[in-house]
Design an enzyme around this catalytic site. Sequence first.
Site, PDB file in Angstrom:
ATOM      1  N   ASP A   1       0.870  -1.171   0.000  1.00 39.89           N
ATOM      2  CA  ASP A   1       0.000   0.000   0.000  1.00 39.89           C
ATOM      3  C   ASP A   1       0.910   1.225   0.000  1.00 39.89           C
ATOM      4  O   ASP A   1       1.863   1.283   0.773  1.00 39.89           O
ATOM      5  CB  ASP A   1      -0.873  -0.029   1.263  1.00 39.89           C
ATOM      6  CG  ASP A   1      -1.631   1.263   1.432  1.00 39.89           C
ATOM      7  OD1 ASP A   1      -2.361   1.623   0.511  1.00 39.89           O
ATOM      8  OD2 ASP A   1      -1.466   1.904   2.481  1.00 39.89           O
TER       9      ASP A   1
ATOM     10  N   ASP B   1      -1.406  -0.345   6.122  1.00 43.50           N
ATOM     11  CA  ASP B   1      -1.532   0.263   7.453  1.00 43.50           C
ATOM     12  C   ASP B   1      -2.926   0.796   7.767  1.00 43.50           C
ATOM     13  O   ASP B   1      -3.184   1.217   8.880  1.00 43.50           O
ATOM     14  CB  ASP B   1      -0.518   1.410   7.605  1.00 43.50           C
ATOM     15  CG  ASP B   1      -0.890   2.608   6.743  1.00 43.50           C
ATOM     16  OD1 ASP B   1      -1.566   2.400   5.713  1.00 43.50           O
ATOM     17  OD2 ASP B   1      -0.521   3.736   7.092  1.00 43.50           O
TER      18      ASP B   1
ATOM     19  N   ASP C   1      -6.907  -1.520   4.122  1.00 47.41           N
ATOM     20  CA  ASP C   1      -5.998  -2.636   3.829  1.00 47.41           C
ATOM     21  C   ASP C   1      -6.390  -3.902   4.579  1.00 47.41           C
ATOM     22  O   ASP C   1      -5.908  -4.987   4.253  1.00 47.41           O
ATOM     23  CB  ASP C   1      -4.555  -2.272   4.224  1.00 47.41           C
ATOM     24  CG  ASP C   1      -4.058  -1.038   3.496  1.00 47.41           C
ATOM     25  OD1 ASP C   1      -4.315  -0.945   2.290  1.00 47.41           O
ATOM     26  OD2 ASP C   1      -3.438  -0.173   4.129  1.00 47.41           O
TER      27      ASP C   1
END
Length: 685
Positions: free
Chosen positions: A375, A573, A577
């Site tokens: 990410d 994080d 996600d």
Amino acid sequence: MNPNNHEMHHTHHDEHSHMHEMNHQQMTGMEHSMHMGNFKQKFWLSFVLAIPIIVLSPMMGLELPFQFSFPGSEWVVLILATILFFYGGQPFLSGAKMELKQKNPAMMTLISLGITVSYLYSVYSFVATHFFHQHVMDFFWELASLIVIMLLGHWIEMNAVSNASNALQKLAELLPDEVTKLHADGHEERLSLQAVYEKDILIVRAGDKMPTDGVILKGQSIVDESAVTGESKGVKKAIGDRVIGGSVNGDGTIQIQVTGTGKTGYLAKVMEMVRKAQAEKSHLEALSDKVAKWLFYVALTVGLIAFIIWLSFTDLPTALERMVTVFIIACPHALGLAIPLVVARATSIAAKSGLLLKNRNALENAHDIEMIFLDKTGTLTQGTFAVTGVEVMDTTYSSETMLKYIGALEASANHPIATGIMNYLKEKQITPYTAQDEQNISGVGLSGSIEGKTVKIINQKELQRIGQTIDTHLLQPYQEQGNTISFLIIDDQLIGFIALGDTIKPEAQQFIAQLQQRGIEPVMLTGDNEEAAKNVAHYLNMTTYYANLLPDDKERIVSDWTKKDKRLMMVGDGINDAPSLARATIGVAIGAGTDVAIDSADVVLTNSNPEDILHFLNLAQATRKKMIQNLWWGAGYNILAIPLAAGVLAPFGFLLSPAVGAILMSLSTIVVALNAMTLTLKKGL
């Protein structure tokens, strides 16, 4: 009133109240048994019960030097062994029941086979010896040692790895318990979130969390959606814009009309995705379980064949004793400690290296990782939208003076760039000038009159339009990182520029290069636009990236690759996600991220440094190697001892006595324990 209100109220309430139950359903055999009573307490009480049994009963027919007996001591052994079997053996029996229900016998079934057979046969031996005066060997000693060693193994492992995942609970906690509802007559009412229905109008004040999904009816604000969508830039919201439950309202008071509560809200959908992904991932089998399953079938088959053959040549008691000896010798003393000791050692090494292992199988499943999905925001970048540089071109102005002009125009603006600039000025303790006649030039920037001068803040497109040139070398470092650049023009003269963005972590470039050297393909996932994503991917030398993603897009991409039998790791994080972290072969959460991401992951990087992933991969490689060595030591003993106990060499006059089997078993357990302690992590990347 909405006729479905009652039903909606019910589903919303259900979602909160059944969190624990949903977590519970996901537990597989061993995990389930771990939650059945306190293992530490079980181990110590079982250990106390086992001491008299070990002292008072022979080890597979062999009298040990420290052992003794007294009149009636066998009754003491029988009573203590019965308590020990039902109390200490309970987690294994419950685990076996679950494994068999799932038609997947593994470690729990193998242990249960050993303890059940040794207990029942020993009771039969006790009855035969005391009431029928036949001498039949008992296995109370084996029962006691097996239960205690297995409980120790599980306690060591539980101690090392925290197992329960509260991701779903944490998601529910993101929403406030109480909300402010606005009635048609204008009066406000505080009520519980459960009593909110679609179409209700709620007031959300500055700094409050959005209680539900909704549409803004009145007011404007900048909303922090970073926890929910991972977007680092505050999102400007005005009338007609949608808001997401769980995001945080900025400094404006807004009124929202509820569009989604309970099962229909965004968080509820994320929750459902996390739950499904966790449930589907539980099929990844531990190495020791695979070996245990294999040993279970071998022991069962060999034991039954031995029984039939011995029965055809000898009598029933001899045939029964051979079968029981095979079942008990197959029981994995060394195997039960082989993996927990390695996991415990690896977990403590990991903790010292900034890695928190949350899933016992993480190290085993990390071998042969082919792709790593990263990410962007918060993983490869710092995760905050802030000033990354101030460049002065006209040296008659200092950077501080330039910032006073910029601050004067941005002070009243209501957008993320302005917020980032004003925060920077506050940090540097710079007080901006005061501006008059401020105007917003649509699609270009801002203008106004400051200190008697005409001042503008414009974008690069406008700069080119008015024919101003700028040294591209100066802009390049900012453009490479996908920064937003604003230029300051005073009296038609270019003074300098200010860059804002989410800065790439300094170690990210080297980290990506090292992944590529290992033959692992890094893939970037981001909710950002195509342009920003392309710049960051180019800067980091990554060929594959996906932009403009919503959480279910991320989860879908990870799921699609998993279905192609790709072993992949997901690093993230934010709440967005969480579903993909739960879905991936290995989910890695950045420690500075949200609790939800941390709980959905298998591994947490406590230092938020992506380079620690390389340490994790190194550790996983070393751990797996140790596990395989230990499984060979542990199972190797069984492979050798099972056929000998069954009597394959009986025609040649050799029959493995249970006592020798027990000594070999103890030796393999010691070898396995010593081998586990030699695990180390080479820090060289």
